[in-house]
Motif scaffolding. Structure first.
Motif, PDB file in Angstrom:
ATOM      1  N   ALA A   1       0.844  -1.194   0.000  1.00  0.00           N
ATOM      2  CA  ALA A   1       0.000   0.000   0.000  1.00  0.00           C
ATOM      3  C   ALA A   1       0.882   1.246   0.000  1.00  0.00           C
ATOM      4  O   ALA A   1       1.891   1.301   0.703  1.00  0.00           O
ATOM      5  CB  ALA A   1      -0.918  -0.002   1.217  1.00  0.00           C
ATOM      6  N   MET A   2       0.478   2.245  -0.781  1.00  0.00           N
ATOM      7  CA  MET A   2       1.240   3.494  -0.821  1.00  0.00           C
ATOM      8  C   MET A   2       0.282   4.693  -0.893  1.00  0.00           C
ATOM      9  O   MET A   2       0.558   5.687  -1.556  1.00  0.00           O
ATOM     10  CB  MET A   2       2.221   3.515  -1.990  1.00  0.00           C
ATOM     11  N   ASP A   3      -0.855   4.567  -0.199  1.00  0.00           N
ATOM     12  CA  ASP A   3      -1.756   5.699  -0.073  1.00  0.00           C
ATOM     13  C   ASP A   3      -1.170   6.681   0.927  1.00  0.00           C
ATOM     14  O   ASP A   3      -0.171   6.396   1.603  1.00  0.00           O
ATOM     15  CB  ASP A   3      -3.141   5.224   0.374  1.00  0.00           C
ATOM     16  N   VAL A   4      -1.783   7.861   1.058  1.00  0.00           N
ATOM     17  CA  VAL A   4      -1.189   8.920   1.888  1.00  0.00           C
ATOM     18  C   VAL A   4      -1.112   8.511   3.357  1.00  0.00           C
ATOM     19  O   VAL A   4      -0.149   8.862   4.060  1.00  0.00           O
ATOM     20  CB  VAL A   4      -1.963  10.236   1.724  1.00  0.00           C
ATOM     21  N   LYS A   5      -2.101   7.779   3.841  1.00  0.00           N
ATOM     22  CA  LYS A   5      -2.072   7.359   5.251  1.00  0.00           C
ATOM     23  C   LYS A   5      -0.904   6.419   5.501  1.00  0.00           C
ATOM     24  O   LYS A   5      -0.187   6.545   6.512  1.00  0.00           O
ATOM     25  CB  LYS A   5      -3.387   6.694   5.631  1.00  0.00           C
ATOM     26  N   THR A   6      -0.713   5.467   4.593  1.00  0.00           N
ATOM     27  CA  THR A   6       0.383   4.513   4.766  1.00  0.00           C
ATOM     28  C   THR A   6       1.729   5.206   4.679  1.00  0.00           C
ATOM     29  O   THR A   6       2.629   4.941   5.487  1.00  0.00           O
ATOM     30  CB  THR A   6       0.287   3.413   3.698  1.00  0.00           C
ATOM     31  N   LEU A   7       1.896   6.104   3.710  1.00  0.00           N
ATOM     32  CA  LEU A   7       3.169   6.802   3.560  1.00  0.00           C
ATOM     33  C   LEU A   7       3.473   7.670   4.778  1.00  0.00           C
ATOM     34  O   LEU A   7       4.635   7.801   5.181  1.00  0.00           O
ATOM     35  CB  LEU A   7       3.156   7.659   2.293  1.00  0.00           C
ATOM     36  N   ALA A   8       2.444   8.264   5.365  1.00  0.00           N
ATOM     37  CA  ALA A   8       2.656   9.088   6.557  1.00  0.00           C
ATOM     38  C   ALA A   8       3.110   8.238   7.742  1.00  0.00           C
ATOM     39  O   ALA A   8       3.883   8.700   8.584  1.00  0.00           O
ATOM     40  CB  ALA A   8       1.376   9.846   6.910  1.00  0.00           C
ATOM     41  N   VAL A   9       2.649   6.990   7.806  1.00  0.00           N
ATOM     42  CA  VAL A   9       3.035   6.093   8.904  1.00  0.00           C
ATOM     43  C   VAL A   9       4.435   5.534   8.693  1.00  0.00           C
ATOM     44  O   VAL A   9       5.183   5.311   9.657  1.00  0.00           O
ATOM     45  CB  VAL A   9       2.004   4.944   9.027  1.00  0.00           C
ATOM     46  N   LEU A  10       4.830   5.336   7.427  1.00  0.00           N
ATOM     47  CA  LEU A  10       6.105   4.683   7.135  1.00  0.00           C
ATOM     48  C   LEU A  10       7.324   5.550   7.426  1.00  0.00           C
ATOM     49  O   LEU A  10       8.437   5.033   7.495  1.00  0.00           O
ATOM     50  CB  LEU A  10       6.139   4.243   5.670  1.00  0.00           C
ATOM     51  N   GLN A  11       7.136   6.863   7.573  1.00  0.00           N
ATOM     52  CA  GLN A  11       8.276   7.738   7.840  1.00  0.00           C
ATOM     53  C   GLN A  11       7.849   8.834   8.819  1.00  0.00           C
ATOM     54  O   GLN A  11       6.669   9.155   8.929  1.00  0.00           O
ATOM     55  CB  GLN A  11       8.817   8.339   6.533  1.00  0.00           C
ATOM     56  N   PRO A  12       8.793   9.399   9.566  1.00  0.00           N
ATOM     57  CA  PRO A  12       8.447  10.314  10.662  1.00  0.00           C
ATOM     58  C   PRO A  12       8.409  11.797  10.295  1.00  0.00           C
ATOM     59  O   PRO A  12       8.121  12.623  11.143  1.00  0.00           O
ATOM     60  CB  PRO A  12       9.587  10.057  11.660  1.00  0.00           C
ATOM     61  N   HIS A  13       8.698  12.145   9.058  1.00  0.00           N
ATOM     62  CA  HIS A  13       8.928  13.559   8.736  1.00  0.00           C
ATOM     63  C   HIS A  13       7.722  14.289   8.166  1.00  0.00           C
ATOM     64  O   HIS A  13       7.590  15.496   8.360  1.00  0.00           O
ATOM     65  CB  HIS A  13      10.090  13.675   7.744  1.00  0.00           C
ATOM     66  N   TYR A  14       6.822  13.608   7.447  1.00  0.00           N
ATOM     67  CA  TYR A  14       5.756  14.280   6.730  1.00  0.00           C
ATOM     68  C   TYR A  14       4.412  13.629   7.014  1.00  0.00           C
ATOM     69  O   TYR A  14       4.299  12.399   7.091  1.00  0.00           O
ATOM     70  CB  TYR A  14       6.031  14.255   5.215  1.00  0.00           C
ATOM     71  N   GLY A  15       3.400  14.480   7.179  1.00  0.00           N
ATOM     72  CA  GLY A  15       2.052  14.010   7.452  1.00  0.00           C
ATOM     73  C   GLY A  15       1.279  13.699   6.182  1.00  0.00           C
ATOM     74  O   GLY A  15       1.811  13.719   5.070  1.00  0.00           O
ATOM     75  N   GLN A  16      -0.021  13.422   6.359  1.00  0.00           N
ATOM     76  CA  GLN A  16      -0.841  12.989   5.233  1.00  0.00           C
ATOM     77  C   GLN A  16      -0.996  14.068   4.167  1.00  0.00           C
ATOM     78  O   GLN A  16      -0.937  13.770   2.969  1.00  0.00           O
ATOM     79  CB  GLN A  16      -2.222  12.559   5.741  1.00  0.00           C
ATOM     80  N   MET A  17      -1.200  15.320   4.582  1.00  0.00           N
ATOM     81  CA  MET A  17      -1.367  16.383   3.588  1.00  0.00           C
ATOM     82  C   MET A  17      -0.099  16.574   2.761  1.00  0.00           C
ATOM     83  O   MET A  17      -0.161  16.754   1.543  1.00  0.00           O
ATOM     84  CB  MET A  17      -1.760  17.688   4.281  1.00  0.00           C
ATOM     85  N   ALA A  18       1.053  16.517   3.428  1.00  0.00           N
ATOM     86  CA  ALA A  18       2.318  16.653   2.701  1.00  0.00           C
ATOM     87  C   ALA A  18       2.513  15.480   1.745  1.00  0.00           C
ATOM     88  O   ALA A  18       2.966  15.654   0.601  1.00  0.00           O
ATOM     89  CB  ALA A  18       3.485  16.744   3.679  1.00  0.00           C
ATOM     90  N   CYS A  19       2.155  14.271   2.197  1.00  0.00           N
ATOM     91  CA  CYS A  19       2.314  13.093   1.333  1.00  0.00           C
ATOM     92  C   CYS A  19       1.386  13.178   0.122  1.00  0.00           C
ATOM     93  O   CYS A  19       1.759  12.758  -0.976  1.00  0.00           O
ATOM     94  CB  CYS A  19       2.031  11.820   2.123  1.00  0.00           C
ATOM     95  N   ARG A  20       0.196  13.730   0.323  1.00  0.00           N
ATOM     96  CA  ARG A  20      -0.706  13.893  -0.827  1.00  0.00           C
ATOM     97  C   ARG A  20      -0.106  14.862  -1.845  1.00  0.00           C
ATOM     98  O   ARG A  20      -0.138  14.613  -3.056  1.00  0.00           O
ATOM     99  CB  ARG A  20      -2.064  14.407  -0.354  1.00  0.00           C
ATOM    100  N   THR A  21       0.458  15.960  -1.372  1.00  0.00           N
ATOM    101  CA  THR A  21       1.088  16.917  -2.281  1.00  0.00           C
ATOM    102  C   THR A  21       2.266  16.270  -2.997  1.00  0.00           C
ATOM    103  O   THR A  21       2.479  16.484  -4.197  1.00  0.00           O
ATOM    104  CB  THR A  21       1.558  18.149  -1.506  1.00  0.00           C
ATOM    105  N   VAL A  22       3.039  15.470  -2.275  1.00  0.00           N
ATOM    106  CA  VAL A  22       4.192  14.796  -2.877  1.00  0.00           C
ATOM    107  C   VAL A  22       3.749  13.857  -3.993  1.00  0.00           C
ATOM    108  O   VAL A  22       4.351  13.824  -5.078  1.00  0.00           O
ATOM    109  CB  VAL A  22       4.979  14.031  -1.801  1.00  0.00           C
TER     110      VAL A  22
END
Length: 284
Positions: A44-65
């Motif tokens: 899985a690589m949705d924004v929630k999962t990406l936000a959990v996998l690393q400590p630096h960026y939250g869900q909104m930042a991951c969506r923009t990325v």
């Protein structure tokens, strides 16, 4: 759904990993892209999962990325039905560490073929870094190397650099039709005249034309594939997406229409009516 979120699916014909893979991206995008690149297919690589996998960026930042990686040519989102007999759908995000143009993604998502045809950038989308693939016509392409190697297999077909460059498009077509380097060399060097070849370049051109293999049929595609906008996830036609984004998500938000302005006389009249109403109202 087979897996939660938009499971990763690696795009074909990517270059091997290197330290400079995402050097063209800003630091945040390069960090998340590297993280995605090392995820296994199906993860899985949705924004929630990406936000959990690393400590630096939250869900909104991951969506923009993810949106920025889409416009840079690194990913596209789709919904696919598993088969014509299975009504289950899966969400997939095709990811390529090698940045691709809109034309490449459209060709791949609509036909299943990873092709360099129509590689010019699409108007309105940022141009990704120039692609570097083995089948691209350049001095180090697989087609050029195959031609240069003929002289090593049989000295009677030794070609000059200019000969290789001139014959490269024909050799590239052989490789695009599925011919391996070994079969290419064997087909061109088999049965050479015992008394030598007067003009290796002309002889090779004739064989490239006469022995051209047939075109491969397109591989079977999923029973149904729906291509999505990376941002709003709305279904779109592939050619309508620029940088993976639909027209609405690419557009600049419109400012609200300006309110009509009252003239000074109208303001004074309104104030006078308000004061009169207050004076005449009971209990004032």
């Amino acid at each position: 759904m087979a897996t939660p979120g938009y499971g990763k699916q690696s795009a074909p014909e990517q270059l091997p990993r290197s330290a400079a893979d995402f050097s063209h991206l800003p630091a945040r995008e390069a960090y998340i892209a590297s993280l995605i690149d090392h995820l296994p297919d199906g993860a899985a690589m949705d924004v929630k999962t990406l936000a959990v996998l690393q400590p630096h960026y939250g869900q909104m930042a991951c969506r923009t990325v993810l949106n920025n990686l889409s416009t840079a040519g690194h990913l596209r989102r789709v919904r696919e039905r598993i088969s014509s007999k299975d009504c289950r759908w899966v969400f997939r995000t095709y990811f390529s560490r090698t940045p691709r143009s809109d034309a490449w993604w459209t060709q791949f998502l609509t036909t299943g073929e990873a092709s360099e045809t129509g590689e010019s950038s699409t108007s309105g989308a940022p141009d990704p870094p120039k692609e570097r693939t083995l089948n691209r016509t350049s001095p180090t392409s697989a087609a050029y190397a195959a031609l240069a190697g003929l002289g090593l297999a049989d000295a009677r077909l030794a070609l000059s650099a200019a000969d290789c460059a001139a014959l490269e498009p024909l050799a590239a077509e052989w490789l695009a039709r599925g011919t391996t380097l070994a079969l290419f060399t064997a087909a061109l060097t088999a049965g050479l005249p015992p008394d030598g070849v007067h003009s290796p370049a002309a002889f090779t051109r004739r064989r490239l034309l006469d022995k051209m293999p047939p075109e491969r049929p397109h591989p079977a595609l999923p029973a149904t594939r729906v291509i999505e906008c990376t941002d709003c996830r709305g279904p779109c036609r592939a050619h309508a997406l620029l940088g993976g984004l639909c027209r609405a998500c690419r557009g600049t938000p419109k400012a609200p229409p300006p309110r009509p302005r009252l003239s000074p006389a109208a303001v004074r009249a309104h104030a006078a009516r308000t004061r009169q109403a207050m004076i005449s109202s009971p209990g004032s």
